[in-house]
Design an enzyme around this catalytic site. Structure first.
Site, PDB file in Angstrom:
ATOM      1  NE  ARG A  91      25.354  28.300  78.422  1.00  0.00           N
ATOM      2  CZ  ARG A  91      25.950  28.384  77.224  1.00  0.00           C
ATOM      3  NH1 ARG A  91      27.012  29.138  77.066  1.00  0.00           N
ATOM      4  NH2 ARG A  91      25.474  27.701  76.193  1.00  0.00           N
ATOM      5  CB  CYS A 138      28.649  23.573  69.916  1.00  0.00           C
ATOM      6  SG  CYS A 138      30.159  23.642  70.921  1.00  0.00           S
ATOM      7  CD  GLN A 167      25.420  23.308  69.890  1.00  0.00           C
ATOM      8  OE1 GLN A 167      25.436  24.406  70.443  1.00  0.00           O
ATOM      9  NE2 GLN A 167      25.392  23.192  68.568  1.00  0.00           N
ATOM     10  CG  ASP A 189      32.929  21.609  72.411  1.00  0.00           C
ATOM     11  OD1 ASP A 189      33.021  22.837  72.239  1.00  0.00           O
ATOM     12  OD2 ASP A 189      32.394  21.102  73.432  1.00  0.00           O
ATOM     13  CG  HIS A 191      25.100  22.569  75.186  1.00  0.00           C
ATOM     14  ND1 HIS A 191      23.924  23.263  75.429  1.00  0.00           N
ATOM     15  CD2 HIS A 191      25.899  23.420  74.472  1.00  0.00           C
ATOM     16  CE1 HIS A 191      24.038  24.476  74.891  1.00  0.00           C
ATOM     17  NE2 HIS A 191      25.210  24.587  74.300  1.00  0.00           N
ATOM     18  NE  ARG A 199      21.695  25.780  70.720  1.00  0.00           N
ATOM     19  CZ  ARG A 199      22.481  26.283  71.663  1.00  0.00           C
ATOM     20  NH1 ARG A 199      23.755  26.537  71.430  1.00  0.00           N
ATOM     21  NH2 ARG A 199      22.015  26.506  72.894  1.00  0.00           N
TER      22      ARG A 199
END
Ligand code: CP
Ligand code: NVA
Length: 295
Positions: free
Chosen positions: A106, A252, A136, A212, A133, A280
């Site tokens: 990340r 998310c 996700q 988001d 991402h 996830r």
């Protein structure tokens, strides 16, 4: 165990690295692993977690997932590595490849992720960059499939900032057959995604409404301007009333109640957000099995 498609030895840097069959195989396996979570499919395997940005869900779901599969996740805080004292990324990647079976990264720039993938000889997984991402998006597709069944023709309305999460969600839609229309203020759209300015236009008749944070990691210095520009793009009860009768909401997380979503919607009965967070774990376990085990 359904494992007819193998991604053995590959990297997952963008959703575009997957074919439709590969994405569907990950979702199918994720459902199986949810039903039987503790199977030692990756006994003795090691996953490095190089996280240069904050994380709750991604970090913990990868760690818990490796434990459930009989392997181990090893946190690699950038400030504890010799990298932060000047050792090069290529040398770090080469050395880590001797200890680890896979590396989740990340970081800020996508180019840095690509450098890890270039220099590491093990699979590298995008655990979020400013561009994408993908883990996700896989969890989001699993959540939609759980609730709707087939994803073909499903109408997804994105509301707010054209973030990394939107880019991956829309890219996965192109593979799996759901359509994403994004409502973003001018200048906040994402390349390659159908965009309108009016949030009501995107949400009208939609099956799923997604948002988001308005301020992604690395954008904190733009906070004042972003709050001003994105104010008309809050997912609230009135906006959701325009969606289809069965529509549900995804986010998310982390959420900022009162900014991009109201607390009423976040915690309400049309929220799929907490299932989405759990998913996830299941999709990342499926991804790890596909990357580390031959078919
Ligand atoms: N959604 C997500 O990636 O959460 P974290 O930042 O907590 O990992
Ligand atoms: N767009 C957000 C997602 C956080 C999971 C960010 O990049 O900070």
């Amino acid at each position: 165990m359904l494992n007819t498609v193998s991604l053995e030895g590959r990297d997952l840097l963008r959703i575009g690295d997957l074919s439709r069959d590969e994405a569907e195989a990950i979702l199918d396996l994720a459902v199986e692993l949810r039903e039987q979570p503790k199977q030692p499919l990756l006994a003795g395997a090691t996953l490095g977690l190089y996280f240069a940005k904050h994380s709750t869900r991604t970090r913990v779901s990868f760690s818990a997932g490796m434990a459930q599969l009989g392997g181990v996740a090893i946190p690699l805080a950038p400030e504890e590595l010799q990298l932060s004292r000047g050792e090069s990324l290529p040398d770090t990647a080469r050395a880590l490849s001797g200890y680890l079976d896979a590396l989740a990264v990340r970081t800020h720039g996508h180019a840095e992720l690509e450098a890890w993938a270039q220099w590491a000889s093990i699979p590298v997984i995008n655990a979020l960059t400013a561009d994408e991402h993908p883990c996700q998006a896989l969890a989001d597709a699993m959540t939609m499939r759980d609730r709707i069944g087939s994803l073909e023709g499903v109408r997804v309305a994105w509301v707010g900032d054209g973030s990394n999460v939107l880019v991956s969600l829309a890219a996965l839609g192109r593979l799996l057959g759901y359509d994403v229309v994004a409502a973003c203020p001018p200048g906040y759209d994402a390349e390659g995604v159908t965009t309108v300015v009016d949030a009501r236009e995107a949400v009208e008749g939609a099956d799923v409404v997604v948002t988001d944070t308005w301020i992604s990691m690395g954008q904190e210095h733009e906070r004042v301007q972003r709050l001003l520009d994105l104010e008309p793009y809050r997912v609230d009860r009135e906006l959701l009333a325009l969606a289809s009768d069965d529509a549900f909401v995804m986010h998310c997380l982390p959420a900022h109640p009162g900014e991009e979503i109201t607390a009423e919607v976040l915690y309400g009965d049309r929220s799929a957000i907490w299932d989405e967070a759990e998913n996830r774990l299941h999709v990342q376990k499926a991804l790890l099995v596909q990357l580390l085990r031959p078919a």
